[in-house]
Design an enzyme around this catalytic site. Structure first.
Site, short mmCIF file in Angstrom:
data_model
loop_
_atom_site.label_atom_id
_atom_site.label_comp_id
_atom_site.label_asym_id
_atom_site.label_seq_id
_atom_site.Cartn_x
_atom_site.Cartn_y
_atom_site.Cartn_z
N SER A 291 0.86 -1.17 0.05
CA SER A 291 -0.09 -0.03 -0.08
C SER A 291 0.96 1.13 0.13
O SER A 291 1.49 1.36 -0.90
CB SER A 291 -0.98 -0.08 1.06
N ASP B 212 -9.99 -3.83 -4.93
CA ASP B 212 -9.07 -2.70 -4.55
C ASP B 212 -9.07 -1.58 -5.13
O ASP B 212 -8.86 -1.68 -6.31
CB ASP B 212 -7.43 -3.18 -4.46
N HIS C 76 -8.14 -5.01 -0.58
CA HIS C 76 -6.87 -4.30 -0.10
C HIS C 76 -6.49 -4.64 1.31
O HIS C 76 -7.42 -4.48 2.23
CB HIS C 76 -7.27 -2.80 -0.26
#
Length: 311
Positions: free
Chosen positions: A157, A252, A282
């Site tokens: 991320s 995501d 995610h």
């Protein structure tokens, strides 16, 4: 495909326990950090860990945690890891279990970096911390049983963003030599309106478009968001970067930009494999205890890192 049943069960459990980004627009960073605290989870044993504090940019203290898969006199490849959390939440402890799993899957030394968080330290503080840590690892590899000639960077991320950025910084600044980059659902572009998946997946799958916009506001001023050290896909050139493995998730918001970055690396002549995990959301990568797809993703990531750094 539909959301994977195991992934949905985890996402539902998180929502029931208040681990969500609902109402984030009116929250402070401290409030979000308090909300997203998770209880202790079982973690794998590794041979050894050590917490250190090294010198960061401008004389700041920069905590790191070093992990060894086994005690040996043989210098091992080393991966510098940057945690996710929108540059605002998370730290060494939040990603301890995930790092331990990757240490055991690869047999390598990992160095996890507790970079400064926004909004207390805005762009480019996190990026500069991560670059400084990578420099330290390269310069002190022998001291930690690592081989500086087989050095990779990795992150998930926001940490994937930072790994991509550090790879660019190392190229642009003449080192250290980075041999591989593992980018797990990375944020590559601080423009949430540029990618269809931000809207398609931005409301019902844990991470939301609203939360991403909030994270961007915390981390980087608008004037800085086209800087390639904030949005790595905006770099004038991606040639000369190290080989990469990009992991994405079907549900995501960051899916499209991660895959576009992988494609742009390939177009620039950089060896890059891109793996999309259907049915996943995610954050799934570290959820191996509950989601079989996370195990598959970690195995693919470990195989890519091993192939790149074990030569």
């Amino acid at each position: 495909m539909a959301l994977d049943p195991a992934a949905k069960a985890v996402m539902d459990m998180m929502e029931e326990n208040g681990v969500s980004f609902a109402g984030i627009a009116s929250m402070t960073a401290v409030e979000l950090r308090n909300r997203m605290q998770l209880g202790d989870m079982p973690v794998e044993d590794v041979a050894r860990t050590e917490d250190r504090v090294i010198a960061g940019p401008d004389g700041t203290d920069l905590p790191i945690r070093i992990y060894w898969a086994e005690v040996t006199d043989e210098a091992r490849p080393v991966v510098v890891f940057f945690h996710g959390g929108g540059w605002v939440i998370g730290g060494i402890d939040s990603h301890d279990g995930q790092v331990r799993e990757m240490v055991n899957r690869t047999g390598m030394v990992f160095v996890s970096v507790d970079y400064r968080l926004a909004p207390e330290a805005k762009f480019p503080a996190a990026a500069e911390d991560c670059y400084a840590a990578t420099q330290w690892v390269a310069e002190n590899a022998a001291d930690i049983g690592a081989d500086a000639a087989r050095l990779g960077v990795a992150g998930d991320s926001a940490g994937g963003n930072l790994a991509a950025v550090v790879a660019q910084m190392a190229r642009d600044r003449g080192g250290p030599a980075v041999a591989h980059q593992l980018l797990v659902y990375p944020c590559c572009d601080m423009d949430s309106n540029a990618w269809p998946s931000q809207t398609e997946n931005g409301f019902d799958y844990f991470l939301t478009k609203e939360s991403m916009d909030w994270f961007y506001d915390q981390y980087a001023d608008v004037a800085d968001r086209d800087n390639p050290y904030a949005s790595p896909i905006k770099a004038d050139s991606l040639s000369g970067l190290p080989p990469a493995c990009v992991i994405t998730a079907e549900y995501d918001p960051l899916r499209d930009e991660g895959e576009a970055y992988g494609a742009a690396l390939q177009e620039a002549g950089v060896a890059c494999e891109v793996h999309r995990y259907d049915g996943m959301f995610h954050g799934f990568f570290g959820m191996t205890l509950a989601i079989p797809g996370a195990v598959a993703a970690q195995e693919a990531a470990a195989a890519a890192v091993t192939a790149a750094l074990s030569a």
